[in-house]
Write an enzyme that holds these catalytic residues in place. Structure first.
Site, PDB file in Angstrom:
ATOM      1  N   ASP A  12       0.869  -1.161   0.000  1.00  0.00           N
ATOM      2  CA  ASP A  12       0.000   0.000   0.000  1.00  0.00           C
ATOM      3  C   ASP A  12       0.925   1.236   0.000  1.00  0.00           C
ATOM      4  OD1 ASP A  12      -2.172   1.812   0.718  1.00  0.00           O
ATOM      5  OD2 ASP A  12      -1.354   1.711   2.751  1.00  0.00           O
ATOM      6  N   ASP A  14      -0.064   5.074   1.029  1.00  0.00           N
ATOM      7  CA  ASP A  14      -0.295   5.972   2.171  1.00  0.00           C
ATOM      8  C   ASP A  14      -0.195   5.248   3.509  1.00  0.00           C
ATOM      9  OD1 ASP A  14      -0.695   8.583   1.567  1.00  0.00           O
ATOM     10  OD2 ASP A  14      -2.859   8.438   1.373  1.00  0.00           O
TER      11      ASP A  14
HETATM   12  O1  M1P Z   1      -4.970   6.195   1.997  1.00  0.00           O
HETATM   13  C1  M1P Z   1      -5.550   6.032   0.735  1.00  0.00           C
HETATM   14  C2  M1P Z   1      -6.612   7.089   0.513  1.00  0.00           C
HETATM   15  O2  M1P Z   1      -5.977   8.345   0.326  1.00  0.00           O
HETATM   16  C3  M1P Z   1      -6.836   9.413   0.105  1.00  0.00           C
HETATM   17  O3  M1P Z   1      -7.676   9.585   1.217  1.00  0.00           O
HETATM   18  P1  M1P Z   1      -7.761  10.939   2.072  1.00  0.00           P
HETATM   19  O4  M1P Z   1      -7.568  12.089   1.154  1.00  0.00           O
HETATM   20  O5  M1P Z   1      -9.137  10.887   2.686  1.00  0.00           O
HETATM   21  O6  M1P Z   1      -6.698  10.854   3.133  1.00  0.00           O
HETATM   22  C4  M1P Z   1      -7.711   9.188  -1.083  1.00  0.00           C
HETATM   23  O7  M1P Z   1      -6.934   9.229  -2.245  1.00  0.00           O
HETATM   24  C5  M1P Z   1      -8.419   7.857  -0.974  1.00  0.00           C
HETATM   25  O8  M1P Z   1      -9.116   7.581  -2.161  1.00  0.00           O
HETATM   26  C6  M1P Z   1      -7.448   6.740  -0.703  1.00  0.00           C
HETATM   27  O9  M1P Z   1      -8.146   5.544  -0.460  1.00  0.00           O
END
Ligand code: M1P
Length: 252
Positions: A12, A14
């Protein structure tokens, strides 16, 4: 380049390779490069390709493909192998414009009744394979984002949104997933991160390891983490990812 070993490490983005919404550190990039000598590397993110490239290589897509044999944006709806695009799926073809307009109108009506300390713009972001709905608006600053995270934890803004969407569209084959910090991802069932596995499950890997930070039920890494085709690893941040990979590959 060293010969590939038949193990795939699928990450993953983020919270796993980078801190939430932030760029990868040079140390983590270097670590991934070194990992490629021991295993095949792929990334699977919920964000679209430009955002993934921004986070992993300052927007340089070619660098991301050099770093990762497999790049799966939007959970794999936009898929690359060795720098070549191998797949693209499309929400409009899947759901049709009449339904999409009904969904977007309902969502905007719901959001228009939500009171928050502040709102910004870009409340509904339409992507190839998902709709991302953000009560505060995706154009908020980092400080406003951080503030929303706290507010949402106390007031359940996104849980309320998911409840309303489930009541209205629960039988339409859609998933509503609280993935990141300020938004809810909406996509057809099965279009979660497990979607990407169809592109690697027959590639001859002896094991496919997945590393993610949102692996609890309701998190956007849960389905792929639990999938029998993967060995799931739950991480708390990029340094934990590194530690677990080092242990797995016996690099310590
Ligand atoms: O962590 C993944 C998510 O990152 C973004 O979410 P947010 O802006 O709410 O932190 C989005 O790109 C989301 O689609 C994605 O799952």
């Amino acid at each position: 380049m060293a010969p590939r070993k038949p193990t795939l490490l699928l990450f993953d983005v983020d919270g796993t390779l980078t801190k939430a919404r932030q760029s990868i550190t040079p140390e983590m990039t270097e670590f991934l490069r070194s990992v490629r000598e021991h295993a095949c590397v792929g990334v699977v993110g919920g964000s679209d390709l430009p955002k993934i490239c921004q986070q992993l290589a300052g927007g340089d897509e070619a660098s991301v493909h050099r770093l990762c044999e497999y790049v799966f944006a939007e959970n794999g709806l936009v898929a690359f192998k060795g720098g070549e695009q191998i797949h693209k799926a499309d929400l409009v073809s899947q759901l049709g414009d009449a339904f999409l307009q009904r969904f977007i109108n309902f969502t905007l009506a719901h959001l228009s009744k939500v009171e928050l300390p502040l709102k910004r713009g870009n409340f509904v972001e339409f992507r190839n394979g998902m709709i991302n709905v953000s009560p505060i608006g995706r154009s908020c600053s980092q400080a406003e984002r951080d503030q929303f995270v706290e507010y949402d934890a106390a007031h359940g803004v996104r849980s309320d949104l998911v409840r309303a969407l489930t009541e209205q569209f629960g039988d339409s084959g859609l998933c509503f997933c609280i993935g990141g910090q300020i938004s809810v991802d909406v996509f057809p069932k099965g279009w979660d991160k497990t979607y990407s596995l169809q592109f690697v499950e027959k590639e001859g890997f002896d094991e496919i390891h997945f590393f993610g930070d949102k692996t609890s039920p309701g998190g956007n890494d849960h389905a792929i983490y639990e999938d029998p085709r993967t060995v799931g690893h739950s991480v708390v941040d990029p340094s934990d990812t590194r530690r677990q990979v080092e242990e797995l590959l016996k690099l310590r």
